[in-house]
Scaffold this motif. Sequence first.
Motif, short mmCIF file in Angstrom:
data_model
loop_
_atom_site.label_atom_id
_atom_site.label_comp_id
_atom_site.label_asym_id
_atom_site.label_seq_id
_atom_site.Cartn_x
_atom_site.Cartn_y
_atom_site.Cartn_z
N GLU A 1 1.45 4.09 -2.96
CA GLU A 1 1.14 5.51 -2.76
C GLU A 1 2.32 6.40 -3.15
O GLU A 1 2.15 7.44 -3.77
CB GLU A 1 0.79 5.78 -1.29
CG GLU A 1 -0.61 5.40 -0.88
CD GLU A 1 -0.86 5.78 0.57
OE1 GLU A 1 -0.78 6.98 0.89
OE2 GLU A 1 -1.10 4.86 1.39
N LYS B 1 -5.59 4.26 -6.90
CA LYS B 1 -6.72 5.18 -7.08
C LYS B 1 -6.67 6.29 -6.04
O LYS B 1 -6.81 7.47 -6.35
CB LYS B 1 -8.04 4.42 -6.98
CG LYS B 1 -8.32 3.49 -8.13
CD LYS B 1 -9.68 2.81 -7.97
CE LYS B 1 -9.71 1.88 -6.79
NZ LYS B 1 -11.06 1.33 -6.55
N GLN B 2 -6.45 5.91 -4.79
CA GLN B 2 -6.47 6.87 -3.69
C GLN B 2 -5.41 7.96 -3.89
O GLN B 2 -5.64 9.13 -3.59
CB GLN B 2 -6.26 6.13 -2.37
CG GLN B 2 -6.89 6.79 -1.16
CD GLN B 2 -6.01 7.90 -0.60
OE1 GLN B 2 -4.82 7.95 -0.91
NE2 GLN B 2 -6.60 8.78 0.17
N SER B 3 -4.26 7.56 -4.44
CA SER B 3 -3.18 8.54 -4.63
C SER B 3 -3.24 9.15 -6.04
O SER B 3 -2.32 9.85 -6.45
CB SER B 3 -1.82 7.88 -4.41
OG SER B 3 -1.67 6.74 -5.23
N GLN B 4 -4.35 8.87 -6.75
CA GLN B 4 -4.60 9.43 -8.09
C GLN B 4 -3.44 9.19 -9.04
O GLN B 4 -2.89 10.12 -9.65
CB GLN B 4 -4.94 10.91 -7.98
CG GLN B 4 -6.15 11.11 -7.06
CD GLN B 4 -6.97 12.33 -7.40
OE1 GLN B 4 -6.45 13.33 -7.90
NE2 GLN B 4 -8.26 12.26 -7.17
N GLN B 5 -3.06 7.91 -9.15
CA GLN B 5 -2.10 7.50 -10.16
C GLN B 5 -2.81 6.58 -11.15
O GLN B 5 -3.92 6.10 -10.87
CB GLN B 5 -0.93 6.77 -9.50
CG GLN B 5 -0.18 7.62 -8.49
CD GLN B 5 0.95 6.85 -7.84
OE1 GLN B 5 2.03 6.72 -8.38
NE2 GLN B 5 0.68 6.30 -6.66
N SER C 1 -6.38 -0.11 -4.88
CA SER C 1 -7.03 0.91 -4.07
C SER C 1 -6.06 2.04 -3.73
O SER C 1 -6.43 3.22 -3.75
CB SER C 1 -7.62 0.24 -2.82
OG SER C 1 -7.38 0.99 -1.68
N ALA C 2 -4.79 1.70 -3.48
CA ALA C 2 -3.78 2.73 -3.19
C ALA C 2 -3.49 3.56 -4.44
O ALA C 2 -3.31 4.78 -4.36
CB ALA C 2 -2.50 2.09 -2.67
N GLU D 1 0.83 -1.20 0.00
CA GLU D 1 0.00 0.00 0.00
C GLU D 1 0.86 1.26 0.00
O GLU D 1 0.67 2.17 -0.82
CB GLU D 1 -0.92 0.02 1.22
CG GLU D 1 -1.77 1.28 1.30
CD GLU D 1 -2.72 1.27 2.48
OE1 GLU D 1 -3.69 0.49 2.44
OE2 GLU D 1 -2.49 2.04 3.45
#
Lengths: 235, 235
Positions: B94, B131-135, B128-129, B90
């Motif tokens: 990120e 997407k969350q960090s917008q990569q 999920s990481a 994760e």
Amino acid sequence: MHLFFQPDPKVFELDEEESRHCTKVLRLTSGDIIYVTDGKGRLQKCRLNIGRKNVTYEAVESSFIPKRSYNVHIAVAPTRKAERNEWMVEKMTEMGVDRIDFIVTEHTHRETVSRVVNMARLNRIAASAMKQSQQYYMPEIRLVTDFPSFIKECEDGTRLIAYVPDNHLTEHVIKKVKKHSNTILLIGPEGDFSPEEVILATTNGFEAVSLGATRLRTETAAVAGCHAINLAQLL
Amino acid sequence: MHLFFQPDPKVFELDEEESRHCTKVLRLTSGDIIYVTDGKGRLQKCRLNIGRKNVTYEAVESSFIPKRSYNVHIAVAPTRKAERNEWMVEKMTEMGVDRIDFIVTEHTHRETVSRVVNMARLNRIAASAMKQSQQYYMPEIRLVTDFPSFIKECEDGTRLIAYVPDNHLTEHVIKKVKKHSNTILLIGPEGDFSPEEVILATTNGFEAVSLGATRLRTETAAVAGCHAINLAQLL
């Protein structure tokens, strides 16, 4: 090297958890040599004496490990998940941190703070990380509920706030840290600092910095910031 | 920006987990705009169509986000605790990582590997990481059971092994990374690499590097190494 933690230098006895680790996990016996730190730089070479009810020791040698030439102070909004706050503390302690403040900000979920920031547990985790990474200083961990006073009372040193304004022109924290001097870095919650909080910080000497190209979760930002401040000392 | 992950560019439907997140968590409805990446740099702006049984979408716009000018490849011995391997994945995702190899070394606890390295779960965490960090790029995650062949077949680029020999004269990884080029970093297990493994790596072009003054747990070393390689690009 078997390192144990006893914060009180006047006590020559391991607490329950440390005693269990000493006898049950490491299976040490009376006469074995252990090392004990008080988390304030003191390191004692000690001889074990395992009794029926308790584990005591006598100091054979005592030395003092001087502090680093700089302090790393991370002030971070707690996440809503206790385990993410716990691993922040564990990882920052491993990498080297002097003070961790969990700051209640405008966008911090106040209702959950008491549940997700458990000081006794966080200090146990920090102690274990300190020993595991063979360091002799415990980070100071606090909960800060009055953000404005905290900002105004911040000690000297390089003051930074991880915040990317619309113009995206902030430099990375690693380029702002000064060698052999103290740095404090503010990390906001999910939903970031409020505009008022950013203005309060910047008008009180905090400079906006970036933590890199990707958007990091709060706990990742804290660990990355702590790591970058330590790395800056090597450049 | 609501970012979703659909690895197959020919499929215009969210999987069960993504659909639940879309309708139950974000409470989006038909006609809403979402963004979908394939984890290979493709980013599509899409219009939702929430049906009884499934969540589909039609692409309104499509763009391609070029890859970074460098690759970060971390090859790390898995820890014996699944959750520590999971947070490694994760956090490295990120911070930015292109490939993560879990390597079975001489001192790796082989019996537990299949239990603590769950590829399906690790890929869900990475997605999920990401997407969350917008990569828009998914790291490639693999299990490597033949360490010698792996070392011999390693691709070009700066090859580093986190290992502190007795003379303690190794430089920090951040000083060895070359800008805009690929770096691979090997991280050993608790109990470190065996002397034979170190010789194998160093005779195959891997240079020993340090990860800093403190002794880091395996998963912390991987995250710190990944972070340092990314930071080196800014210097």
